[in-house]
Design a protein around this motif. Structure first.
Motif, PDB file in Angstrom:
ATOM      1  N   MET A 215       5.682  58.966  52.429  1.00 52.07           N
ATOM      2  CA  MET A 215       6.949  59.693  52.364  1.00 52.07           C
ATOM      3  C   MET A 215       6.989  60.587  51.136  1.00 52.07           C
ATOM      4  O   MET A 215       6.257  60.366  50.174  1.00 52.07           O
ATOM      5  CB  MET A 215       8.110  58.705  52.273  1.00 52.07           C
ATOM      6  N   VAL A 216       7.866  61.570  51.175  1.00 45.76           N
ATOM      7  CA  VAL A 216       8.111  62.383  49.984  1.00 45.76           C
ATOM      8  C   VAL A 216       9.581  62.243  49.569  1.00 45.76           C
ATOM      9  O   VAL A 216       9.897  61.658  48.555  1.00 45.76           O
ATOM     10  CB  VAL A 216       7.749  63.866  50.198  1.00 45.76           C
ATOM     11  N   ASP A 217      10.475  62.758  50.392  1.00 45.11           N
ATOM     12  CA  ASP A 217      11.888  62.768  50.006  1.00 45.11           C
ATOM     13  C   ASP A 217      12.634  61.530  50.470  1.00 45.11           C
ATOM     14  O   ASP A 217      13.556  61.072  49.813  1.00 45.11           O
ATOM     15  CB  ASP A 217      12.568  64.007  50.580  1.00 45.11           C
ATOM     16  N   GLY A 218      12.296  61.016  51.647  1.00 48.01           N
ATOM     17  CA  GLY A 218      12.999  59.843  52.163  1.00 48.01           C
ATOM     18  C   GLY A 218      14.348  60.156  52.773  1.00 48.01           C
ATOM     19  O   GLY A 218      15.126  59.260  53.080  1.00 48.01           O
ATOM     20  N   CYS A 222      11.138  66.384  54.984  1.00 49.33           N
ATOM     21  CA  CYS A 222       9.752  66.864  54.928  1.00 49.33           C
ATOM     22  C   CYS A 222       8.962  66.553  56.188  1.00 49.33           C
ATOM     23  O   CYS A 222       8.030  67.274  56.524  1.00 49.33           O
ATOM     24  CB  CYS A 222       9.036  66.296  53.706  1.00 49.33           C
ATOM     25  N   GLY A 223       9.305  65.488  56.878  1.00 54.08           N
ATOM     26  CA  GLY A 223       8.563  65.151  58.089  1.00 54.08           C
ATOM     27  C   GLY A 223       7.209  64.511  57.806  1.00 54.08           C
ATOM     28  O   GLY A 223       6.419  64.279  58.723  1.00 54.08           O
ATOM     29  N   GLY A 224       6.925  64.218  56.553  1.00 56.36           N
ATOM     30  CA  GLY A 224       5.656  63.579  56.215  1.00 56.36           C
ATOM     31  C   GLY A 224       5.567  62.170  56.782  1.00 56.36           C
ATOM     32  O   GLY A 224       4.491  61.645  57.037  1.00 56.36           O
ATOM     33  N   CYS A 225       6.724  61.573  57.016  1.00 56.87           N
ATOM     34  CA  CYS A 225       6.799  60.177  57.437  1.00 56.87           C
ATOM     35  C   CYS A 225       6.799  60.036  58.959  1.00 56.87           C
ATOM     36  O   CYS A 225       7.186  59.002  59.471  1.00 56.87           O
ATOM     37  CB  CYS A 225       8.080  59.565  56.890  1.00 56.87           C
ATOM     38  N   PHE A 235      11.154  60.354  62.461  1.00 56.13           N
ATOM     39  CA  PHE A 235      11.003  60.341  61.009  1.00 56.13           C
ATOM     40  C   PHE A 235      11.365  58.930  60.544  1.00 56.13           C
ATOM     41  O   PHE A 235      12.518  58.510  60.647  1.00 56.13           O
ATOM     42  CB  PHE A 235      11.942  61.348  60.348  1.00 56.13           C
ATOM     43  N   CYS A 237      11.846  57.635  57.728  1.00 51.55           N
ATOM     44  CA  CYS A 237      12.801  57.470  56.625  1.00 51.55           C
ATOM     45  C   CYS A 237      14.254  57.503  57.089  1.00 51.55           C
ATOM     46  O   CYS A 237      15.116  56.914  56.448  1.00 51.55           O
ATOM     47  CB  CYS A 237      12.568  58.505  55.543  1.00 51.55           C
TER      48      CYS A 237
HETATM   49  S1  FES Z   1      10.010  61.138  53.954  1.00 55.18           S
HETATM   50 FE1  FES Z   1      10.406  63.237  54.211  1.00 55.18          FE
HETATM   51  S2  FES Z   1      11.260  63.270  56.166  1.00 55.18           S
HETATM   52 FE2  FES Z   1      10.882  61.193  55.881  1.00 55.18          FE
END
Ligand code: FES
Ligand SMILES: Cc1cc2nc3c(=O)[nH]c(=O)nc-3n(C[C@H](O)[C@H](O)[C@H](O)COP(=O)(O)OP(=O)(O)OC[C@H]3O[C@@H](n4cnc5c(N)ncnc54)[C@H](O)[C@@H]3O)c2cc1C
Ligand code: SF4
Lengths: 280, 473
Positions: A215-218, A222-225, A235, A237
């Motif tokens: 994760m990045v922002d939580g 960002c969609g990383g998760c 997502f 988070c």
């Molecule tokens: S951690 Fe960035 S969208 Fe879920």
């Protein structure tokens, strides 16, 4: 700064507990939710699901395994020191309700996350059986807590050094063979959750897992998760971290968790070298 | 009369003063700002091109109505101190706007000189005045009205929220800004890269507000850490929501979850907010692709492509489904990107991602498009050309095809009305939402737009909030 008020090492120092003063988060946090911690100015944002919270004392507790640079850095933080940033509570809370018979399966540090859910399930009036496992006896955590939080506790070790010799799935299978279970909650390493879900699918028992992607922002920005659940992208988070284990694409999750393995290793080695130099 | 016309013609013939910049080859490998700024001499020279029109088109083109000939005249006279104060009356973030506004479609697009030649470099002059003040100014704070005792919560520290905070603190109110990230700035911080907008500038703008008395609370995810109703209970009398449009959109084509496919939001947040380009000096990693494809044609796509180049890519291709003319990016950014060697694949649309057994991206398949009938936006709709599939090998793909509204706060605040896309319903003139005491503005109302429009919405909302606090709903 978010001060560490209590610190404990477990599993021969590979697992660390921090109680952190974060009154605003403590006031709001519910079982199953996570926080993002960042140690210092150059630190990474690391998501950790809370093990317990105390709204009155204004503390949250996290238990993490030292796996890379960032957790190694966390480990150096002493009582009185703290985290530059703590963000939360994030994610959806566990849906706790009276269902009947619930089995809570935990592996590794996943047991820390499983603990408040187990307790919540018991308090909600369920009959709760807990199964916890670790590679070996010394790596087992929170056994007493889990015993208190459940009606019945089974302990497994992969090498047979303590409790039952074998994986948590073996103990779970015996339970599923014996009686009708209404819900299984499985939290631990991805392979464990994958095999638990595979097993419970055969028995048609609803299964909830808690996922820990990068994760990045939580907060959904960002969609990383992203994880695949039932063929759809979610997502973790904001839509999770808990999902229906029968729908999760664990293989994809495992590959995505490896995304930064090489970088992580390089960074960690550099950190260990600096630490070593510092000590000399 | 004849003399005047002759003078005008002479001015028109003067060439626009170029702002010096780092050479494309050099800058493509560093994160230092590309244009280096005017010297005072250059600024005066460029200022001398302005005709000081009686009915200036440029001012009409400016979303916040800066008195452009006014501040340019002050630069020409060498009175830089007054020049920047003149801009401040309408725009509190000139160092930012001078750098990132789409001047070609705003002030400069409406400049009379643009009809025959090149418009006055208004953006460059605005930037000059702001930079001069930062380097040489007294740092003296503008006067603030006597304290009113009214408390306002601003949610989101992007340009909309910061504008509201700055305006209301000067009107004597007590203002706290709540920001979800660990640092304030919004897109200015996490989205727009260092080489286009140095983060020192953003930090200084926020510091200026703090010196005026604005309290900035980071790590506060409103809707999670605290709810709007709890803020009211804590004694805030009005709330402004400047949440931005931070939800990344994906293509929804096969293979999108392969390792190596990132949203631009993730990629840029890693690079800018977390400063991952300094890895391993900082702990946050970022994928360093050798062969990079960026999807999209806006500023976000340009920023992603140019970041990839600076992180060591051998080749960066930008895949955009419409033609060059329809690219929404600022002209200067598309131009800079091309100069740096970014290849544009226009009228091309991705159809799927290709990966290996390790789940990592190895390429993508695209299809050629041609322009058909105009769509609702008036732009000709691109349609796929049958059988024109091509395969582009790549190890990193950055998806910059737009963003949407993040439902985190709105979904936990049911009495806040949203439209079908999830944006907050707010009065376009005042920013009033349908929840009493709550205003909204910027990207969370309009969908992703521009810094200056977010600031304009912030200013309108600040006026309306002030009205409400002093006079009632
Ligand atoms: S951690 Fe960035 S969208 Fe879920
Ligand atoms: C990469 C990129 C490049 C761009 N380039 C340009 C350009 O060159 N020129 C231009 O004019 N525009 C550009 N834009 C668009 C411009 O940045 C935006 O239109 C503008 O920033 C919108 O301002 P805002 O204040 O509405 O929102 P944002 O800048 O998005 O700020 C919103 C803030 O609110 C915070 N937030 C969100 N939800 C919560 C919550 N629940 N609780 C607390 N805080 C919250 C966010 O973390 C964020 O900090 C660009 C955008 C991007 C992404
Ligand atoms: S339109 Fe152009 S020439 Fe006229 S006042 Fe504005 S900047 Fe000057």
């Amino acid at each position: 700064m978010f001060k560490i008020v209590k610190r404990e090492e477990m599993s021969q120092g590979t697992v660390v507990l921090n109680e952190i003063a974060a009154p605003l988060i403590a006031k709001k946090a519910k079982p199953g939710q996570f926080v993002i911690l960042k140690a210092n100015e150059t630190g990474e944002r690391i998501p950790l699901t809370m093990a317990y919270t105390d709204a009155q004392k204004g503390i949250i507790a996290v238990i993490y395994q030292v796996v890379g640079k960032s957790t190694a850095l966390f480990k150096t933080l002493k009582v009185g020191e703290g985290y530059q940033d703590a963000i939360g509570p994030l994610g959806k809370a566990t849906h706790i309700e009276k269902l009947g018979k619930v089995v809570c399966v935990g592996g590794g540090t996943g047991v820390a996350v499983l603990h408040p859910i187990t307790r919540g399930m018991k308090e909600a009036g369920n009959h709760v059986t807990a199964v916890i496992g670790a590679r070996t006896k010394d790596l087992l955590i929170l056994e007493d807590f889990m015993r208190a939080a459940s009606h019945e506790l089974h302990v497994c070790t992969d090498d047979g050094s303590y409790g039952r010799h074998g994986f948590v799935t073996h103990a779970l299978k015996d339970i599923l063979d014996k009686e009708k279970i209404n819900l299984v909650v499985a939290i631990g390493p991805v392979p464990m959750m994958k095999f638990v879900s595979k097993l419970t699918k055969e028995y048609n028992v609803p299964t909830m897992v808690s996922l820990n992607p990068i994760m990045v922002d939580g907060t959904g920005m960002c969609g990383g998760c992203r994880v695949s659940v039932g063929g759809k992208t979610k997502f973790a988070c904001v839509d999770g971290p808990e999902f229906d284990g029968h729908q999760v694409d664990f293989d994809e999750l495992m590959l995505r968790l490896q995304a930064y393995c090489e970088d992580e290793k390089a960074c960690h080695n550099e950190f260990c070298r600096m630490e070593e130099m510092g000590r000399k | 009369m004849a003399v005047e016309t002759a003078a005008k013609e002479k001015k028109q013939k003067k060439e626009r003063v170029r702002m010096p910049e780092q050479a494309p080859k050099v800058r493509a490998r560093n994160f230092i700002e590309v244009p280096t700024g005017y010297t005072p001499e250059m600024a005066k020279e460029e200022a001398s091109r302005c005709l000081q029109c009686k009915n200036p088109g440029c001012v009409d083109g400016c979303p916040v109505g800066i008195d452009i000939p006014g501040f340019i005249k002050l630069i020409l006279e060498g009175n830089f101190t007054q020049s920047i104060r003149h801009i401040w009356k309408q725009n509190s973030l000139p160092a930012v706007c001078g750098r990132v506004c789409p001047q070609e479609s705003q002030c400069e697009g409406k400049c009379i000189l643009a009809k025959k030649g090149e418009p006055v470099a208004i953006g460059n002059l605005e930037r000059f005045a702001a930079d001069w003040e930062r380097a040489n100014g007294t740092g003296a704070l503008p006067p603030t009205a006597p304290a009113t005792g009214k408390r306002i919560a601003v949610v989101g520290a992007g340009p909309a929220g910061l504008t509201v905070a700055g305006d209301l603190i000067q009107k004597g109110h007590d203002v706290s800004v709540f920001e979800a990230f660990h640092k304030p700035g919004g897109v200015l911080l996490y989205g727009i890269p260092e080489f286009r907008l140095p983060k020192d500038i953003v930090a200084q703008e926020v510091n200026f507000l703090e010196r005026l008395g604005v309290k900035v609370e980071c790590n506060a995810v409103v809707g999670r850490t605290v709810s709007l109703d709890e803020l009211f209970e804590e004694g805030y009398q009005a709330i402004f929501l400047g949440l931005g449009a931070g939800l990344p959109k994906f293509m929804n084509i096969p293979g999108e979850n392969l390792v190596g496919v990132l949203s631009a939001n993730e990629y840029l947040t890693r690079a800018n907010l977390m400063k991952a380009y300094l890895f391993p000096k900082v702990d946050t990693p970022i994928p360093r692709g050798k062969d990079v494809v960026v999807l999209g044609g806006g500023n976000v796509a340009m920023d992603s492509a140019r970041t990839a180049l600076r992180l060591g890519a051998d080749r960066v291709r930008l895949v955009y489904r419409r033609s060059r003319d329809e690219m929404p990016a600022r002209a200067a950014e598309a131009h800079h990107a091309e100069e740096e060697g970014i290849e544009f694949f226009l009228l091309t649309n991705p159809t799927r991602y290709i990966g290996n057994e390790k789940g990592r991206l190895t390429g993508m398949e695209c299809i050629k498009m041609e322009l058909g009938e105009p769509d609702a936006s008036g732009r000709r709709r691109p349609v796929p050309v049958k059988g024109s599939e091509i395969e582009l090998p790549c190890d990193l793909c950055i998806v910059a095809v737009g963003t949407g509204a993040n439902p985190l706060l709105t979904s936990s605040t049911p009495d806040l009305k949203i439209n079908k896309w999830g944006y907050i319903e707010a009065d376009p003139k005042t920013g009033k939402t349908l929840k009493k005491g709550v205003w909204a503005g910027g990207d969370i109302v309009t969908g992703s737009a521009t810094v200056i429009l977010a600031m304009g919405a912030g200013r309108n909302a600040a006026n309306s909030i002030h009205d409400y606090l002093m006079r009632g709903w």
